[in-house]
Design a protein around this motif. Structure first.
Motif, PDB file in Angstrom:
ATOM      1  N   VAL A  75      -1.572   2.037 -12.421  1.00 53.93           N
ATOM      2  CA  VAL A  75      -2.354   3.117 -11.836  1.00 53.93           C
ATOM      3  C   VAL A  75      -2.438   4.256 -12.837  1.00 53.93           C
ATOM      4  O   VAL A  75      -1.423   4.706 -13.373  1.00 53.93           O
ATOM      5  CB  VAL A  75      -1.711   3.645 -10.529  1.00 53.93           C
ATOM      6  N   THR A 112       0.198   6.247  -7.050  1.00 57.19           N
ATOM      7  CA  THR A 112      -1.014   7.048  -7.226  1.00 57.19           C
ATOM      8  C   THR A 112      -0.690   8.538  -7.181  1.00 57.19           C
ATOM      9  O   THR A 112      -1.196   9.332  -7.982  1.00 57.19           O
ATOM     10  CB  THR A 112      -2.058   6.697  -6.153  1.00 57.19           C
ATOM     11  N   PHE A 120       1.124  -4.160 -12.284  1.00 63.08           N
ATOM     12  CA  PHE A 120       0.234  -3.273 -11.534  1.00 63.08           C
ATOM     13  C   PHE A 120       0.200  -1.941 -12.268  1.00 63.08           C
ATOM     14  O   PHE A 120       1.242  -1.419 -12.672  1.00 63.08           O
ATOM     15  CB  PHE A 120       0.748  -3.096 -10.105  1.00 63.08           C
ATOM     16  N   ILE A 127      -4.198  -4.570 -10.354  1.00 65.63           N
ATOM     17  CA  ILE A 127      -3.042  -5.439 -10.171  1.00 65.63           C
ATOM     18  C   ILE A 127      -3.397  -6.821 -10.702  1.00 65.63           C
ATOM     19  O   ILE A 127      -4.491  -7.335 -10.444  1.00 65.63           O
ATOM     20  CB  ILE A 127      -2.615  -5.484  -8.692  1.00 65.63           C
ATOM     21  N   ASN A 172      -6.907   1.338 -11.593  1.00 68.48           N
ATOM     22  CA  ASN A 172      -6.067   0.863 -10.507  1.00 68.48           C
ATOM     23  C   ASN A 172      -6.222  -0.651 -10.489  1.00 68.48           C
ATOM     24  O   ASN A 172      -7.172  -1.182  -9.914  1.00 68.48           O
ATOM     25  CB  ASN A 172      -6.480   1.474  -9.162  1.00 68.48           C
ATOM     26  N   GLU A 206       0.824  -1.216   0.000  1.00 70.40           N
ATOM     27  CA  GLU A 206       0.000   0.000   0.000  1.00 70.40           C
ATOM     28  C   GLU A 206       0.856   1.262   0.000  1.00 70.40           C
ATOM     29  O   GLU A 206       0.440   2.294  -0.529  1.00 70.40           O
ATOM     30  CB  GLU A 206      -0.957  -0.023   1.186  1.00 70.40           C
ATOM     31  N   GLU A 237       1.684   1.570  -3.617  1.00 67.71           N
ATOM     32  CA  GLU A 237       0.473   1.991  -4.321  1.00 67.71           C
ATOM     33  C   GLU A 237       0.222   3.484  -4.109  1.00 67.71           C
ATOM     34  O   GLU A 237      -0.095   4.222  -5.061  1.00 67.71           O
ATOM     35  CB  GLU A 237      -0.726   1.190  -3.827  1.00 67.71           C
ATOM     36  N   LYS A 238       0.371   3.948  -2.887  1.00 70.17           N
ATOM     37  CA  LYS A 238       0.162   5.364  -2.577  1.00 70.17           C
ATOM     38  C   LYS A 238       1.169   6.227  -3.331  1.00 70.17           C
ATOM     39  O   LYS A 238       0.822   7.294  -3.862  1.00 70.17           O
ATOM     40  CB  LYS A 238       0.285   5.595  -1.071  1.00 70.17           C
TER      41      LYS A 238
END
Length: 207
Positions: free
Chosen positions: A140, A115, A138, A149, A147, A108, A111-112
Motif C-alpha cells: 500500500v 492504508t 501486499f 496484493i 494498493n 480488510e 488493509e485499513k
C-alpha cells in the motif's frame, strides 16, 4: 475495490511463522508521526498503558547503552493483534499471527490499518512473510496510488525470477548441511542469530 478471500487466503495459511508489516527507509521523524497516529486512532496496549510514551520510544530507538528497558506495543483490531517491538530507527516493523486472519473482513481490517499508516507517513507499507522485507505480498502506497496484493501465481512467478543460480546453490548447501552436518548447521544458525539486525532498503525489494 472488489476482492475475493479465495485469492488472499494463501498468504495467511498458518505455517508456524508470523506475517510482518514494514515501513522502510524512515527516520525518527516518521516514528514520531506514527506514534501520534496510533495514539489518536487505535485501541492499543503499550506495556501496561493505553498510550505509547513517545519520548521514551524515541530515546529507546537512539539508545546505544543497551540499558533501557524494551517495551512492546499491541494494536487491537478486533481479534487481530498487531505487535511492534521498536527494533530499528530506520525501519518500522509490525507482526501478525496469520491464524487470526480468517476472512475477507479480517484482511480488510489489516488493509485499513496499512492504508492509514501510509497516509499518515506518506510512505510505502508492505506485508510480507516473516523476516522477508524484500518480498512484499501486499503493498500500500497512498502517495503513489498503489494498493496491490499478489496472487499465489504471481508470487510464485516472481520468486522464480528472483531465484538466481547463486541463491539456488545457497539453498542446496543449506539442505546438505541440515542433513549431513547438523551440528555445523546448528552453529551457523547460532552465529546468524547473534549478528546485528540491519534494516532492508526499499531498493532491495523485488517489486
Amino acid at each position: 475495490m472488489t476482492r475475493s478471500w479465495n485469492d488472499i487466503q494463501w498468504i495467511f495459511e498458518p505455517d508456524g511463522s508470523l506475517r510482518d508489516i514494514y515501513v522502510q527507509d524512515i527516520s525518527l521523524q516518521e516514528w514520531g508521526k506514527l506514534i501520534g497516529h496510533l495514539n489518536n486512532n487505535f485501541d492499543l496496549t503499550y506495556s501496561d498503558q493505553d498510550k505509547i510514551d513517545k519520548k521514551y520510544v524515541l530515546e529507546y530507538l537512539q539508545d546505544t547503552s543497551g540499558e533501557m528497558e524494551s517495551k512492546s506495543l499491541t494494536i487491537h483490531l478486533g481479534q487481530i493483534k498487531i505487535n511492534c517491538f521498536f527494533f530499528l530507527s530506520e525501519q518500522i516493523e509490525f507482526d501478525i499471527d496469520p491464524k487470526e486472519v480468517n476472512s475477507l473482513s479480517d484482511f480488510e481490517k489489516i488493509e485499513k490499518f496499512m492504508t492509514s499508516v501510509s497516509e499518515a507517513l506518506q510512505e510505502q507499507v508492505t506485508l510480507t512473510a516473516e523476516n522477508n522485507p524484500e518480498f512484499p505480498l501486499f503493498k500500500v502506497d497512498t502517495k503513489n496510488e498503489i494498493n496491490k496484493i499478489l496472487t499465489e501465481k504471481e508470487a510464485s512467478e516472481l520468486l522464480g525470477r528472483t531465484n538466481s543460480i547463486s541463491s539456488q546453490m545457497s539453498i542446496l548447501r543449506t539442505r546438505i548441511q541440515m542433513r549431513f552436518f547438523p551440528k555445523r548447521f546448528e552453529k551457523t544458525l547460532l552465529e546468524s542469530a547473534n549478528q546485528e539486525y540491519q534494516p532492508t532498503k526499499k531498493e532491495k525489494n523485488v517489486w
